[in-house]
Design a protein around this motif. Structure first.
Motif, PDB file in Angstrom:
ATOM      1  N   ALA A  99       0.829  -1.205   0.000  1.00  0.00           N
ATOM      2  CA  ALA A  99       0.000   0.000   0.000  1.00  0.00           C
ATOM      3  C   ALA A  99       0.865   1.258   0.000  1.00  0.00           C
ATOM      4  O   ALA A  99       0.586   2.225  -0.722  1.00  0.00           O
ATOM      5  CB  ALA A  99      -0.941  -0.005   1.204  1.00  0.00           C
ATOM      6  N   MET A 100       1.936   1.252   0.781  1.00  0.00           N
ATOM      7  CA  MET A 100       2.803   2.421   0.848  1.00  0.00           C
ATOM      8  C   MET A 100       3.599   2.602  -0.441  1.00  0.00           C
ATOM      9  O   MET A 100       3.997   3.717  -0.782  1.00  0.00           O
ATOM     10  CB  MET A 100       3.736   2.312   2.052  1.00  0.00           C
ATOM     11  CG  MET A 100       3.022   2.343   3.403  1.00  0.00           C
ATOM     12  SD  MET A 100       1.888   3.747   3.579  1.00  0.00           S
ATOM     13  CE  MET A 100       3.048   5.115   3.527  1.00  0.00           C
ATOM     14  N   TYR A 101       3.842   1.519  -1.155  1.00  0.00           N
ATOM     15  CA  TYR A 101       4.501   1.647  -2.461  1.00  0.00           C
ATOM     16  C   TYR A 101       3.601   2.387  -3.433  1.00  0.00           C
ATOM     17  O   TYR A 101       4.078   3.210  -4.235  1.00  0.00           O
ATOM     18  CB  TYR A 101       4.844   0.263  -2.998  1.00  0.00           C
ATOM     19  CG  TYR A 101       5.707   0.290  -4.249  1.00  0.00           C
ATOM     20  CD1 TYR A 101       7.050   0.610  -4.174  1.00  0.00           C
ATOM     21  CD2 TYR A 101       5.168  -0.005  -5.496  1.00  0.00           C
ATOM     22  CE1 TYR A 101       7.851   0.626  -5.316  1.00  0.00           C
ATOM     23  CE2 TYR A 101       5.947   0.014  -6.632  1.00  0.00           C
ATOM     24  CZ  TYR A 101       7.285   0.331  -6.535  1.00  0.00           C
ATOM     25  OH  TYR A 101       8.071   0.358  -7.669  1.00  0.00           O
ATOM     26  N   GLN A 102       2.304   2.094  -3.366  1.00  0.00           N
ATOM     27  CA  GLN A 102       1.352   2.838  -4.193  1.00  0.00           C
ATOM     28  C   GLN A 102       1.349   4.316  -3.819  1.00  0.00           C
ATOM     29  O   GLN A 102       1.297   5.191  -4.687  1.00  0.00           O
ATOM     30  CB  GLN A 102      -0.047   2.228  -4.046  1.00  0.00           C
ATOM     31  CG  GLN A 102      -1.183   3.075  -4.576  1.00  0.00           C
ATOM     32  CD  GLN A 102      -1.088   3.330  -6.074  1.00  0.00           C
ATOM     33  OE1 GLN A 102      -0.391   2.620  -6.785  1.00  0.00           O
ATOM     34  NE2 GLN A 102      -1.797   4.351  -6.546  1.00  0.00           N
TER      35      GLN A 102
ATOM     36  N   SER B 197      13.749  -1.113  -3.872  1.00  0.00           N
ATOM     37  CA  SER B 197      12.498  -0.608  -3.296  1.00  0.00           C
ATOM     38  C   SER B 197      11.905  -1.610  -2.310  1.00  0.00           C
ATOM     39  O   SER B 197      11.442  -1.238  -1.225  1.00  0.00           O
ATOM     40  CB  SER B 197      11.479  -0.312  -4.402  1.00  0.00           C
ATOM     41  OG  SER B 197      11.929   0.730  -5.245  1.00  0.00           O
ATOM     42  N   ALA B 198      11.926  -2.902  -2.679  1.00  0.00           N
ATOM     43  CA  ALA B 198      11.389  -3.934  -1.786  1.00  0.00           C
ATOM     44  C   ALA B 198      12.192  -3.995  -0.486  1.00  0.00           C
ATOM     45  O   ALA B 198      11.617  -4.147   0.598  1.00  0.00           O
ATOM     46  CB  ALA B 198      11.402  -5.294  -2.488  1.00  0.00           C
ATOM     47  N   ARG B 199      13.520  -3.870  -0.593  1.00  0.00           N
ATOM     48  CA  ARG B 199      14.346  -3.909   0.624  1.00  0.00           C
ATOM     49  C   ARG B 199      14.088  -2.691   1.513  1.00  0.00           C
ATOM     50  O   ARG B 199      14.033  -2.807   2.750  1.00  0.00           O
ATOM     51  CB  ARG B 199      15.827  -3.998   0.241  1.00  0.00           C
ATOM     52  CG  ARG B 199      16.205  -5.351  -0.361  1.00  0.00           C
ATOM     53  CD  ARG B 199      17.707  -5.486  -0.484  1.00  0.00           C
ATOM     54  NE  ARG B 199      18.249  -4.607  -1.519  1.00  0.00           N
ATOM     55  CZ  ARG B 199      18.353  -4.928  -2.803  1.00  0.00           C
ATOM     56  NH1 ARG B 199      17.921  -6.115  -3.224  1.00  0.00           N
ATOM     57  NH2 ARG B 199      18.870  -4.086  -3.677  1.00  0.00           N
ATOM     58  N   LEU B 200      13.917  -1.516   0.891  1.00  0.00           N
ATOM     59  CA  LEU B 200      13.636  -0.311   1.667  1.00  0.00           C
ATOM     60  C   LEU B 200      12.281  -0.413   2.359  1.00  0.00           C
ATOM     61  O   LEU B 200      12.139  -0.070   3.541  1.00  0.00           O
ATOM     62  CB  LEU B 200      13.666   0.914   0.755  1.00  0.00           C
ATOM     63  CG  LEU B 200      13.318   2.261   1.414  1.00  0.00           C
ATOM     64  CD1 LEU B 200      14.308   2.573   2.534  1.00  0.00           C
ATOM     65  CD2 LEU B 200      13.308   3.382   0.371  1.00  0.00           C
ATOM     66  N   LEU B 201      11.279  -0.903   1.637  1.00  0.00           N
ATOM     67  CA  LEU B 201       9.956  -1.082   2.232  1.00  0.00           C
ATOM     68  C   LEU B 201      10.016  -2.061   3.405  1.00  0.00           C
ATOM     69  O   LEU B 201       9.343  -1.878   4.416  1.00  0.00           O
ATOM     70  CB  LEU B 201       8.968  -1.585   1.173  1.00  0.00           C
ATOM     71  CG  LEU B 201       8.573  -0.588   0.079  1.00  0.00           C
ATOM     72  CD1 LEU B 201       7.854  -1.308  -1.055  1.00  0.00           C
ATOM     73  CD2 LEU B 201       7.690   0.518   0.641  1.00  0.00           C
ATOM     74  N   GLY B 202      10.839  -3.113   3.244  1.00  0.00           N
ATOM     75  CA  GLY B 202      10.985  -4.100   4.307  1.00  0.00           C
ATOM     76  C   GLY B 202      11.587  -3.516   5.568  1.00  0.00           C
ATOM     77  O   GLY B 202      11.254  -3.930   6.680  1.00  0.00           O
ATOM     78  N   ARG B 203      12.492  -2.551   5.403  1.00  0.00           N
ATOM     79  CA  ARG B 203      13.090  -1.911   6.579  1.00  0.00           C
ATOM     80  C   ARG B 203      12.125  -0.921   7.226  1.00  0.00           C
ATOM     81  O   ARG B 203      12.096  -0.790   8.458  1.00  0.00           O
ATOM     82  CB  ARG B 203      14.387  -1.197   6.184  1.00  0.00           C
ATOM     83  CG  ARG B 203      15.566  -2.131   5.951  1.00  0.00           C
ATOM     84  CD  ARG B 203      16.878  -1.375   5.926  1.00  0.00           C
ATOM     85  NE  ARG B 203      16.982  -0.496   4.774  1.00  0.00           N
ATOM     86  CZ  ARG B 203      17.497  -0.864   3.603  1.00  0.00           C
ATOM     87  NH1 ARG B 203      17.948  -2.104   3.440  1.00  0.00           N
ATOM     88  NH2 ARG B 203      17.578  -0.007   2.600  1.00  0.00           N
ATOM     89  N   LEU B 204      11.354  -0.225   6.403  1.00  0.00           N
ATOM     90  CA  LEU B 204      10.437   0.779   6.943  1.00  0.00           C
ATOM     91  C   LEU B 204       9.205   0.148   7.593  1.00  0.00           C
ATOM     92  O   LEU B 204       8.718   0.619   8.618  1.00  0.00           O
ATOM     93  CB  LEU B 204      10.007   1.743   5.828  1.00  0.00           C
ATOM     94  CG  LEU B 204      11.112   2.629   5.249  1.00  0.00           C
ATOM     95  CD1 LEU B 204      10.575   3.429   4.063  1.00  0.00           C
ATOM     96  CD2 LEU B 204      11.672   3.572   6.315  1.00  0.00           C
ATOM     97  N   TRP B 205       8.680  -0.922   6.972  1.00  0.00           N
ATOM     98  CA  TRP B 205       7.503  -1.615   7.507  1.00  0.00           C
ATOM     99  C   TRP B 205       7.821  -3.111   7.541  1.00  0.00           C
ATOM    100  O   TRP B 205       7.370  -3.870   6.674  1.00  0.00           O
ATOM    101  CB  TRP B 205       6.270  -1.340   6.643  1.00  0.00           C
ATOM    102  CG  TRP B 205       5.861   0.093   6.671  1.00  0.00           C
ATOM    103  CD1 TRP B 205       5.106   0.717   7.608  1.00  0.00           C
ATOM    104  CD2 TRP B 205       6.210   1.113   5.711  1.00  0.00           C
ATOM    105  NE1 TRP B 205       4.961   2.039   7.310  1.00  0.00           N
ATOM    106  CE2 TRP B 205       5.623   2.316   6.143  1.00  0.00           C
ATOM    107  CE3 TRP B 205       6.949   1.122   4.535  1.00  0.00           C
ATOM    108  CZ2 TRP B 205       5.767   3.512   5.445  1.00  0.00           C
ATOM    109  CZ3 TRP B 205       7.106   2.309   3.839  1.00  0.00           C
ATOM    110  CH2 TRP B 205       6.509   3.483   4.291  1.00  0.00           C
ATOM    111  N   PRO B 206       8.606  -3.527   8.530  1.00  0.00           N
ATOM    112  CA  PRO B 206       9.048  -4.931   8.571  1.00  0.00           C
ATOM    113  C   PRO B 206       7.888  -5.900   8.728  1.00  0.00           C
ATOM    114  O   PRO B 206       6.799  -5.533   9.187  1.00  0.00           O
ATOM    115  CB  PRO B 206       9.979  -4.971   9.792  1.00  0.00           C
ATOM    116  CG  PRO B 206       9.569  -3.806  10.631  1.00  0.00           C
ATOM    117  CD  PRO B 206       9.091  -2.748   9.686  1.00  0.00           C
ATOM    118  N   ARG B 207       8.168  -7.137   8.334  1.00  0.00           N
ATOM    119  CA  ARG B 207       7.160  -8.178   8.467  1.00  0.00           C
ATOM    120  C   ARG B 207       6.795  -8.383   9.932  1.00  0.00           C
ATOM    121  O   ARG B 207       7.639  -8.277  10.811  1.00  0.00           O
ATOM    122  CB  ARG B 207       7.677  -9.505   7.896  1.00  0.00           C
ATOM    123  CG  ARG B 207       7.698  -9.539   6.392  1.00  0.00           C
ATOM    124  CD  ARG B 207       7.823 -10.944   5.873  1.00  0.00           C
ATOM    125  NE  ARG B 207       8.901 -11.701   6.471  1.00  0.00           N
ATOM    126  CZ  ARG B 207       9.654 -12.574   5.801  1.00  0.00           C
ATOM    127  NH1 ARG B 207       9.442 -12.767   4.520  1.00  0.00           N
ATOM    128  NH2 ARG B 207      10.601 -13.241   6.403  1.00  0.00           N
TER     129      ARG B 207
END
Length: 557
Positions: A240-243, A306-316
């Protein structure tokens, strides 16, 4: 005003209900063929982008596509890095909105909702029922957004909105901000875009001001997605945040170009739009499309980072980590022995996760009455779906008699774990009710503490490195406890009069019965593990003389 608020509330309710219905039924579609089909659609960034563009063009909404991809992710059918191209493509596909704005998909969505709703009631369509419910969830997403738009449509036509747009004349930054705010309020970037085009045609707005309103509607669309995704966590939130970030990137590109061009008269984005079309309305449509195309060109080469950055910002979340297999994978299917061993290790993870469902109930003085709640069983269920599909693929391989024996033990363990998970989930719900009542709290605490301790003893015995003594102890604590259970049942229920709370008595009885069922399932799993370990030890003993003889023959040679 009341009718408008009612439509907005109903739209939000249907939107979130559709998202839950879509995710829940996609999770249930465990067919390996379907999962591989989804994997094929997103196998490469190019394929994902193409399917996303098609979905965006058909749905006329990148937000809808984003939440459909969230549903696929939650169902375990895709991963974040493969979902990103779908989102990028959907924005480009939806960029054609202003070119086809005269089309109305509302009746088609209502027809789809009605047909699918009828379909789920037809007995002949039972094999496809989960797929139909997932499609019904998609239809509800559309209906919810449609109600939101209808509820806020009067705002777009109001004198207040028109006055706000007219007040932007001469202030490009204000036009951008008002375009964003109005899109959030009206919940339709198309409505604001069309309104700004009509004001430009009547001479109220200049072409430059209209372009800034269009850029602002893209940012407002991201704000809407952000608000709708606030309930999401972990990887679902990442998508969602990628969108949201997609439109932010577009703004970071086009706003500087716009101000440089208006201040220096250097031909840039506005000049390109004038070159593409002489018609002012078509120029605005091109502005909308180029905005999305430029962001797509910038983001497609950076999917991995981008996927790695998103993973750090909103981890699983811990539940997402647990729901993903740690051992099994297609790589193991090359070696049946390895695949069987890794499945056993995955099964142990599932048992441990199921045992942990009881942890909140077993904490001293804790319970739902004090605010603690049992954990969600969805993570172990997701892992069970993964191991079930893996075992299905493993069963198609050619195996020796010994391998087949161990394989069928894993099948039996799989079924026990499925029943165990359901029973523990029902047990925690039952004990939660007992802990919430004065008369049942003591029994609930006794059952919760006891079962938590027993299952963790069994979890230690089911570990691959467990000793024979560990397994023997676990078998002892899970052996038939009929007299002890009868004693507990009589203590709490045997002397209750007919005037006592019948509902609480039924809850107590259900809790005790489920306690017995869970212990039986755990005993069966430990007994199977003990049998498997004994067979393995005997096989090793038989292999030892052969190895010694071979070594002796080699020495003589």
């Amino acid at each position: 005003m009341i009718e408008t608020l009612a439509q907005i509330l109903a739209g939000l309710g249907l939107f979130f209900a559709g998202l839950e219905l879509l995710s829940a039924n996609l999770r249930g579609m465990t067919s390996r063929r379907f999962q591989r089909a989804v994997g094929g659609w997103t196998a490469t960034p190019g394929k994902g982008f193409a399917w996303g563009a098609l979905a965006g063009a058909l749905t006329q909404s990148s937000a809808v596509v984003t939440f459909i991809v969230v549903g696929l992710l939650v169902a375990g059918m895709t991963v974040v890095v493969r979902g990103l191209p779908l989102i990028v493509g959907s924005n480009l596909g939806a960029g054609a909105l202003l070119f086809i704005v005269s089309l109305d998909f509302g009746p088609a969505v209502l027809v789809l909702t009605g047909l699918v709703g009828l379909g789920v009631t037809i007995e002949r369509l039972r094999p496809w029922r989960q797929g139909l419910w997932a499609l019904f969830g998609i239809a509800l997403l559309f209906v919810g957004l449609s109600l939101l738009k209808e509820g806020t449509a009067p705002l777009a036509d109001s004198e207040t909105v028109r006055s706000l747009l007219e007040s932007t004349a001469g202030s490009h930054l204000l036009a951008f901000l008002i375009g964003a705010v109005l899109t959030v309020v009206v919940n339709s970037s198309v409505a604001i875009g069309v309104l700004s085009m009509s004001l430009m045609a009547s001479g109220v707005l200049s072409f430059e001001t209209t372009a800034m309103v269009i850029y602002g509607t893209n940012l407002g669309s991201s704000a809407t997605t952000y608000l709708l995704s606030m309930k999401l966590r972990g990887e679902a939130r990442q998508l969602a945040m990628y969108q949201v970030a997609f439109n932010v990137v577009g703004c970071l590109v086009f706003l500087p170009l716009f101000f440089i061009e208006t201040m220096t008269s250097l031909p840039l984005s506005l000049a390109l739009l004038e070159w593409l079309s002489d018609d002012p309305a078509t120029r605005v449509a091109w502005a909308y499309l180029l905005f999305n195309a430029s962001a797509a060109l910038l983001l497609m080469p950076t999917l991995g980072p981008s996927a790695r950055l998103l993973g750090r910002l909103w981890p699983r979340t811990p539940a997402e980590d647990l729901a993903r297999p740690a051992f099994i994978g297609d790589f193991a299917l090359q070696d049946p022995d390895l695949a069987i061993e890794l499945t056993a290790r995955e099964h142990h993870r599932i048992f441990q996760a199921v045992a942990d469902l009881l942890a909140p109930l077993a904490e001293a003085g804790a319970g739902p009455a004090q605010g603690a709640r049992p954990a969600d069983a969805e993570a172990p269920r997701a892992l069970l779906r993964a191991t079930d599909g893996f075992l299905e693929d493993l069963g198609r391989l050619t195996m020796s008699a010994g391998q087949l024996g161990r394989y069928y033990r894993r099948i039996e363990a799989q079924r026990h774990l499925e029943s165990l998970t359901d029973d523990v989930a029902r047990f925690t719900a039952t004990v939660e009710k007992l802990l919430a009542s004065d008369g049942g709290r003591h029994l609930g605490q006794l059952l919760g503490d006891s079962l938590h301790a027993i299952l963790h003893t069994c979890a230690e015995a089911l570990a691959r490195e467990a000793t024979a003594e560990d397994r023997a102890f676990a078998l002892d604590v899970t052996t038939d406890r009929g007299p002890a259970i009868r004693s507990v049942r009589e203590s709490y229920l045997g002397e209750r009069s007919e005037t006592d709370d019948a509902e609480q008595a039924a809850t107590m009885l259900a809790g005790i019965s489920l306690f017995e069922r869970v212990i039986w399932q755990a005993h069966a799993l430990v007994a199977q593990q003990a049998e498997e370990a004994e067979d393995g030890a005997q096989e090793s003993l038989r292999a030892a003389p052969s190895a010694s003889a071979a070594a002796s023959a080699g020495t003589q040679a």
